[in-house]
Design a protein around this motif. Structure first.
Motif, mmCIF file in Angstrom:
data_model
loop_
_atom_site.group_PDB
_atom_site.id
_atom_site.type_symbol
_atom_site.label_atom_id
_atom_site.label_comp_id
_atom_site.label_asym_id
_atom_site.label_seq_id
_atom_site.Cartn_x
_atom_site.Cartn_y
_atom_site.Cartn_z
ATOM 1 N N SER A 1 -1.810 4.978 -2.895
ATOM 2 C CA SER A 1 -1.230 5.847 -3.932
ATOM 3 C C SER A 1 0.252 6.021 -3.607
ATOM 4 N N SER B 1 -1.736 8.516 -7.972
ATOM 5 C CA SER B 1 -3.166 8.225 -7.851
ATOM 6 C C SER B 1 -3.769 7.886 -9.203
ATOM 7 N N GLY C 1 -4.250 4.596 -5.306
ATOM 8 C CA GLY C 1 -3.560 4.136 -6.491
ATOM 9 C C GLY C 1 -4.263 2.897 -7.013
ATOM 10 N N PRO D 1 1.304 1.815 -9.827
ATOM 11 C CA PRO D 1 1.251 3.240 -9.496
ATOM 12 C C PRO D 1 2.409 4.047 -10.069
#
Length: 562
Positions: free
Chosen positions: A423, A485, A351, A472
């Motif tokens: 992420s 991501s 992320g 994120p």
């Protein structure tokens, strides 16, 4: 830019050569333009009000920020794409070469390292740091260039539906070498040639562009060093939004109908004509009933900005949105080629926390691109894989105002800071002027403090006049990104080349995929190639070569206004 009314008449499924493209990022726009060029009637639907996907932009108080891609590499891919549409990169973009291409600041070292467009100058810089490294860099770049040329000719412009490309003598003679490059991690490949940790970091960093880390990326990808250390880096004046604007213009010129604020909610399917015939004729009427019973795509159901619903009928649907979202949210479980259990066995790229800063005064300590590397890379990458935010964290800083005066008011600088993080959408959202989630703002504060220290700008924080963060959660919610991501599935061995998710549904005839989740992978050039792979599939072209370009125009031919 204008968009068409989603209620406007569209071709019905009974008409030949109709397509719906889901997603208005660069892969969707490029796919739509190429299919329209091939004679398809194309409707593109984008859930957000603006086009561009990850290649977005944001403006405030005279500052204009790119919020996504910021490196212009593989120019031959862009050149080829534009020529397919009867124009050129030179007509569409005002490209400026960057020299130095980028600067690296290393934790624990006072002197920065500038990397140039000249391989010879880079070899000299390596030699100053480590005796003998200049010659070894020349050998390394020679290998990188050869591998890149081979990939461009045989592995990037293919959907791997035919073995023909692998039977080329050029591939066969290099097969042992290619297998070795796939088997050895990039980190080990580099470490066998260079001792100094700074040089190892410079050559290992391309793994981050691939959503991975040097210890998990195949050394095949050392080819990426042939892009920035030999050919240099360019920048489209006006920012990367100008690239999106150019592709939008071309798509509209080709007749694509663009529908923003229009979210695809379901991919429509129906029993195949063969299955309908089988039912009419009775059991055993066809030799391969299982193959022929695969449903056929019928179009897409969409929801418009006012809450209304529309059915867009088409005989081809190309989904360029995040593949996880497409498969798990737009198709029923029996028709999913890549269902949720498949994704649980895959590796996401990192992320990111993005920090957009408008800064008073000049920042000559930074180049257009500046990388800040921590001393302990293994801890940095390991923390991200384990779901921890690294501290200190390596980061990337873009200062487009070094090249482009239009992105900041006079006497100010424009900075884009990217900090790779896990992420994990639970880290939260960003916000303006420190109003994002506590975790996101802490990451931003630390990144600003570290930049100030390493670049020698002690009053940086006091000079910030515009600040916005992106976390994120925005990637997950605004872009539908799997696990939040910033890039997509990482380019590990199991997720590269023919191991990456394919670009055609195995359960639904006429449903195809493009974008960073699928072949050939992450990055603007890869997304353009993924669009071309769709055009090749629909033409029945199973070669590993790029599509043939139209004949060059004469000097008096008119082009598209840039």
């Amino acid at each position: 830019m204008s968009t068409s009314d989603p209620r406007a008449p569209i071709a019905s499924a009974s008409d030949p050569r109709t397509a719906v493209v889901i997603g208005g990022g660069i892969s969707g726009l490029a796919t739509a333009a190429l299919l329209a060029r091939d004679g398809y009637q194309v409707d593109l639907v984008e859930a957000r009000e603006e086009l561009g996907g990850r290649a977005g932009s944001w403006e405030r108080d005279g500052f204009r920020f790119d919020t996504g891609p910021s490196w212009y590499l593989m120019p031959e891919v862009f050149d080829h794409f534009f020529r397919l549409l009867g124009t050129s990169s030179a007509e569409q973009l005002d490209l400026r070469p960057l020299d130095p291409g980028y600067r690296v600041l290393f934790e624990g070292y006072e002197e920065p390292l500038d990397l140039h467009a000249s391989a010879a100058r880079n070899a000299d810089a390596f030699e100053e740091i480590e005796p003998g490294a200049g010659r070894r860099l020349a050998e390394y770049l020679d290998s990188a260039g050869n591998t890149y040329d081979l990939a461009l000719k045989h592995f990037l412009y293919t959907s791997f539906t035919s073995l023909r490309g692998f039977l080329d003598p050029a591939v066969i003679t290099r097969a042992p070498r290619l297998l070795a490059l796939l088997a050895e991690p990039l980190e080990r490949f580099v470490a066998r040639r260079f001792r100094d940790p700074r040089l190892r970091q410079v050559l290992g960093y391309p793994a981050v562009f691939l959503g991975s880390s040097p210890d998990r990326t195949p050394s095949m990808y050392h080819l990426m060093s042939a892009l920035d250390l030999t050919g240099g880096v360019q920048y489209p004046q006006g920012g990367f939004a100008t690239l999106i604007d150019a592709v939008v213009r071309l798509a509209e010129r080709e007749g694509v109908r663009l529908h923003t604020g229009t979210r695809a909610t379901r991919i429509l399917t129906a029993p195949s004509a063969a299955e309908r015939g089988t039912r009419a004729q009775g059991p055993g009427a066809l030799r391969h009933p299982q193959r022929l019973r695969r449903p056929e795509v019928q179009g897409a159901e969409v929801r418009t900005a006012d809450g209304g619903h529309r059915t867009l009928r088409a005989d081809v649907v190309v989904a360029t949105a995040d593949l996880h979202h497409v498969e798990t949210a737009l198709l029923p479980r029996p028709l999913q080629t890549y269902p949720e259990p498949w994704w649980r066995r895959r590796t996401s790229g990192p992320g990111a926390v993005l920090v957009l800063l408008g800064v008073r005064g000049e920042l000559p300590q930074l180049q257009h691109h500046t990388l800040l590397f921590t001393r302990d890379w293994h801890e940095n990458f390991g923390a991200i894989r384990e779901g921890r935010v690294p501290s200190p964290a390596s980061s990337y800083v873009c200062r487009p105002s070094a090249t482009d005066p239009s992105v900041a008011p006079p006497g100010h600088e424009n900075l884009f800071v990217l900090v790779p993080v896990p992420s994990d959408p639970s880290l939260g959202h960003g916000g303006e002027d420190g109003t994002g989630s506590p975790a996101v703002e802490r990451i931003a504060d630390e990144a600003i403090a570290r930049l100030a220290e390493q670049a020698g700008v002690p009053d940086l924080a006091e000079r910030i006049v515009v600040r916005r963060t992106v976390g994120p959660a925005e990637f997950a919610e605004d872009l539908g990104a799997w696990r939040g991501s910033m890039l997509g599935p990482a380019h590990t061995l199991r997720q590269s080349a023919f191991f990456r998710a394919g670009n055609a549904s195995r359960r639904v005839t006429g449903l195809l995929y493009a974008g960073s989740s699928t072949l050939p992978g992450i990055g603007l050039p890869m997304c353009l190639i993924s669009a071309e792979l769709i055009a090749k599939r629909l033409r029945g072209d199973r070669s590993s070569a790029p599509l043939p370009e139209p004949a060059a125009r004469t000097a008096t031919s008119s082009g598209v206004d840039a």
